[in-house]
Design an enzyme around this catalytic site. Structure first.
Site, PDB file in Angstrom:
ATOM      1  N   GLY A 217     -57.881-104.162 -64.306  1.00 53.41           N
ATOM      2  CA  GLY A 217     -56.537-103.856 -64.799  1.00 53.41           C
ATOM      3  C   GLY A 217     -56.507-102.954 -66.025  1.00 53.41           C
ATOM      4  O   GLY A 217     -55.464-102.799 -66.658  1.00 53.41           O
TER       5      GLY A 217
ATOM      6  N   SER B 116     -60.329-101.573 -61.465  1.00 53.17           N
ATOM      7  CA  SER B 116     -59.756-100.228 -61.619  1.00 53.17           C
ATOM      8  C   SER B 116     -60.185 -99.254 -60.526  1.00 53.17           C
ATOM      9  O   SER B 116     -60.399 -98.072 -60.788  1.00 53.17           O
ATOM     10  CB  SER B 116     -60.060 -99.667 -63.007  1.00 53.17           C
ATOM     11  OG  SER B 116     -59.444-100.480 -63.991  1.00 53.17           O
TER      12      SER B 116
ATOM     13  N   ASN C  16     -55.315-107.229 -53.707  1.00 55.25           N
ATOM     14  CA  ASN C  16     -54.964-108.460 -54.408  1.00 55.25           C
ATOM     15  C   ASN C  16     -53.657-108.214 -55.164  1.00 55.25           C
ATOM     16  O   ASN C  16     -53.649-107.520 -56.169  1.00 55.25           O
ATOM     17  CB  ASN C  16     -56.115-108.817 -55.371  1.00 55.25           C
ATOM     18  CG  ASN C  16     -55.823-110.057 -56.196  1.00 55.25           C
ATOM     19  OD1 ASN C  16     -54.800-110.716 -56.002  1.00 55.25           O
ATOM     20  ND2 ASN C  16     -56.712-110.373 -57.121  1.00 55.25           N
ATOM     21  N   PHE C  17     -52.568-108.795 -54.655  1.00 54.46           N
ATOM     22  CA  PHE C  17     -51.256-108.559 -55.276  1.00 54.46           C
ATOM     23  C   PHE C  17     -51.103-109.289 -56.613  1.00 54.46           C
ATOM     24  O   PHE C  17     -50.198-108.993 -57.369  1.00 54.46           O
ATOM     25  CB  PHE C  17     -50.128-109.028 -54.335  1.00 54.46           C
ATOM     26  CG  PHE C  17     -49.848-108.113 -53.161  1.00 54.46           C
ATOM     27  CD1 PHE C  17     -50.673-107.040 -52.862  1.00 54.46           C
ATOM     28  CD2 PHE C  17     -48.732-108.332 -52.350  1.00 54.46           C
ATOM     29  CE1 PHE C  17     -50.394-106.197 -51.780  1.00 54.46           C
ATOM     30  CE2 PHE C  17     -48.449-107.496 -51.276  1.00 54.46           C
ATOM     31  CZ  PHE C  17     -49.278-106.431 -50.983  1.00 54.46           C
ATOM     32  N   LYS C  18     -51.943-110.291 -56.857  1.00 50.87           N
ATOM     33  CA  LYS C  18     -51.811-111.123 -58.062  1.00 50.87           C
ATOM     34  C   LYS C  18     -50.371-111.661 -58.137  1.00 50.87           C
ATOM     35  O   LYS C  18     -49.824-112.072 -57.125  1.00 50.87           O
ATOM     36  CB  LYS C  18     -52.221-110.335 -59.303  1.00 50.87           C
ATOM     37  CG  LYS C  18     -53.603-109.697 -59.126  1.00 50.87           C
ATOM     38  CD  LYS C  18     -54.163-109.109 -60.362  1.00 50.87           C
ATOM     39  CE  LYS C  18     -55.537-108.532 -60.083  1.00 50.87           C
ATOM     40  NZ  LYS C  18     -56.195-108.027 -61.256  1.00 50.87           N
TER      41      LYS C  18
ATOM     42  N   HIS D 177     -62.049-115.686 -59.074  1.00 54.05           N
ATOM     43  CA  HIS D 177     -61.521-114.471 -59.708  1.00 54.05           C
ATOM     44  C   HIS D 177     -61.505-114.647 -61.231  1.00 54.05           C
ATOM     45  O   HIS D 177     -61.216-115.733 -61.734  1.00 54.05           O
ATOM     46  CB  HIS D 177     -60.108-114.172 -59.188  1.00 54.05           C
ATOM     47  CG  HIS D 177     -59.645-112.816 -59.608  1.00 54.05           C
ATOM     48  ND1 HIS D 177     -59.127-112.573 -60.852  1.00 54.05           N
ATOM     49  CD2 HIS D 177     -59.664-111.616 -58.962  1.00 54.05           C
ATOM     50  CE1 HIS D 177     -58.831-111.281 -60.948  1.00 54.05           C
ATOM     51  NE2 HIS D 177     -59.153-110.672 -59.817  1.00 54.05           N
TER      52      HIS D 177
ATOM     53  N   GLU E  74     -59.458-113.837 -63.465  1.00 50.64           N
ATOM     54  CA  GLU E  74     -58.216-114.321 -64.080  1.00 50.64           C
ATOM     55  C   GLU E  74     -58.098-115.837 -63.961  1.00 50.64           C
ATOM     56  O   GLU E  74     -57.536-116.501 -64.833  1.00 50.64           O
ATOM     57  CB  GLU E  74     -57.010-113.581 -63.472  1.00 50.64           C
ATOM     58  CG  GLU E  74     -56.924-112.171 -64.041  1.00 50.64           C
ATOM     59  CD  GLU E  74     -56.343-111.132 -63.117  1.00 50.64           C
ATOM     60  OE1 GLU E  74     -55.710-111.485 -62.121  1.00 50.64           O
ATOM     61  OE2 GLU E  74     -56.551-109.932 -63.406  1.00 50.64           O
TER      62      GLU E  74
ATOM     63  N   GLU F 157     -66.828-107.890 -60.068  1.00 55.81           N
ATOM     64  CA  GLU F 157     -65.685-107.376 -60.811  1.00 55.81           C
ATOM     65  C   GLU F 157     -65.880-107.612 -62.300  1.00 55.81           C
ATOM     66  O   GLU F 157     -65.544-108.696 -62.811  1.00 55.81           O
ATOM     67  CB  GLU F 157     -64.408-108.094 -60.376  1.00 55.81           C
ATOM     68  CG  GLU F 157     -64.112-108.004 -58.901  1.00 55.81           C
ATOM     69  CD  GLU F 157     -62.627-108.219 -58.616  1.00 55.81           C
ATOM     70  OE1 GLU F 157     -62.031-107.327 -58.033  1.00 55.81           O
ATOM     71  OE2 GLU F 157     -62.078-109.259 -59.013  1.00 55.81           O
TER      72      GLU F 157
HETATM   73  P1  PGA Z   1     -57.591-103.969 -60.734  1.00 54.16           P
HETATM   74  O1  PGA Z   1     -57.866-105.487 -60.336  1.00 54.16           O
HETATM   75  O2  PGA Z   1     -57.805-103.127 -59.511  1.00 54.16           O
HETATM   76  O3  PGA Z   1     -56.182-103.949 -61.230  1.00 54.16           O
HETATM   77  O4  PGA Z   1     -58.569-103.609 -61.813  1.00 54.16           O
HETATM   78  C1  PGA Z   1     -58.946-105.830 -59.502  1.00 54.16           C
HETATM   79  C2  PGA Z   1     -58.989-107.309 -59.266  1.00 54.16           C
HETATM   80  O5  PGA Z   1     -58.651-108.080 -60.171  1.00 54.16           O
HETATM   81  O6  PGA Z   1     -59.337-107.753 -58.155  1.00 54.16           O
END
Ligand code: PGA
Length: 233
Positions: free
Chosen positions: A163, A193, A6-8, A88, A90, A157
């Site tokens: 993150g 992570s 996931n590049f976000k 997700h 976020e 998650e």
């Molecule tokens: P992360 O993000 O690996 O940076 O913790 C995972 C995600 O949000 O899918």
């Protein structure tokens, strides 16, 4: 095994192209049996040729229309996109998507036969409360979601592990995946992570069918290393 990057809000059109080229070289030389998914930003969408499947991090549940700033099915069809992330953390916590809207989005993309990476996960306050609250919180995030949908993949998650560099404890992941397994046959991923140093332990947890990776996937060498680690015995 499933590994997803996931590049976000990272990578440009140019760097995504380079990333996919390097990933393709790696996949062609190693031919791993892992299913790979890449979720670049919208601006980097293209008709890539790859063994990896390209998906989107989000889209609006409509074919087209007046939804300023969003993209819909018509735009996704142009690039043959049939895979999407929904729910997700976020989008739930930063963009304010509620369960009702998330379920509506799920329904729309299910009707259009998309492969859906559906994300759930508790906040730190919930994690530090009680087991009962953790599971009722996760249950709420499954409201309106068809757990028998054949193209469903669920990613657990925990919000506090995303993150932060701090992944959840293996015992806690195992417990949540067991809870999910009792409800669905869908592949179950862990995210939060995941990195080269912990991926092997994470994917060896029972009921874990792979990982959804943010930060550690943005560097193509690091992602290829994780693909490699996930395919070796
Ligand atoms: P992360 O993000 O690996 O940076 O913790 C995972 C995600 O949000 O899918």
């Amino acid at each position: 095994m499933i590994l997803a990057a996931n590049f976000k809000t990272n990578h440009t059109r140019k760097s995504t192209k380079e990333y996919i080229e390097r990933l393709n070289n790696f996949l062609n030389s190693k031919n791993p049996d892992t299913d790979i998914f890449i979720f670049p930003p919208f601006t980097a969408l293209d008709n890539y040729k790859s063994k990896a499947t390209i998906g989107v991090q989000n889209a609006y549940p409509a074919e087209k229309g007046s939804f300023t700033g969003e993209i819909g099915l018509e735009q996704l069809n142009e690039f043959n996109i049939k895979t999407i992330i929904i729910g997700h953390s976020e989008r739930r916590h930063i963009l304010g998507e509620n369960q009702e809207f998330i379920a509506k989005k799920f329904q729309f993309f299910k009707e259009n036969n998309f492969t859906i990476f559906y994300c759930i996960g508790e906040t730190i306050e919930v994690r530090e409360s009680s087991k009962e609250l953790i599971f009722s919180y996760l249950d709420m995030q499954l409201e309106g979601i068809d757990l028998d949908y054949e193209n469903l993949i669920i990613a657990y998650e925990p919000v506090w592990a995303i993150g932060t560099g701090k992944s959840a404890k293996y015992e806690d992941i195992k417990e949540v995946l067991e809870f999910l397994r009792s409800k669905t046959k869908a592949p179950l991923l862990y995210g939060g992570s995941v990195k080269p140093s912990n991926i092997k332990e994470i994917i060896s947890i029972s009921n874990c069918d792979g990982a959804l990776i943010g930060t550690a996937s943005w560097n193509v060498d690091s992602f290829c290393e994780m693909v490699d680690l996930s395919t070796k015995n």
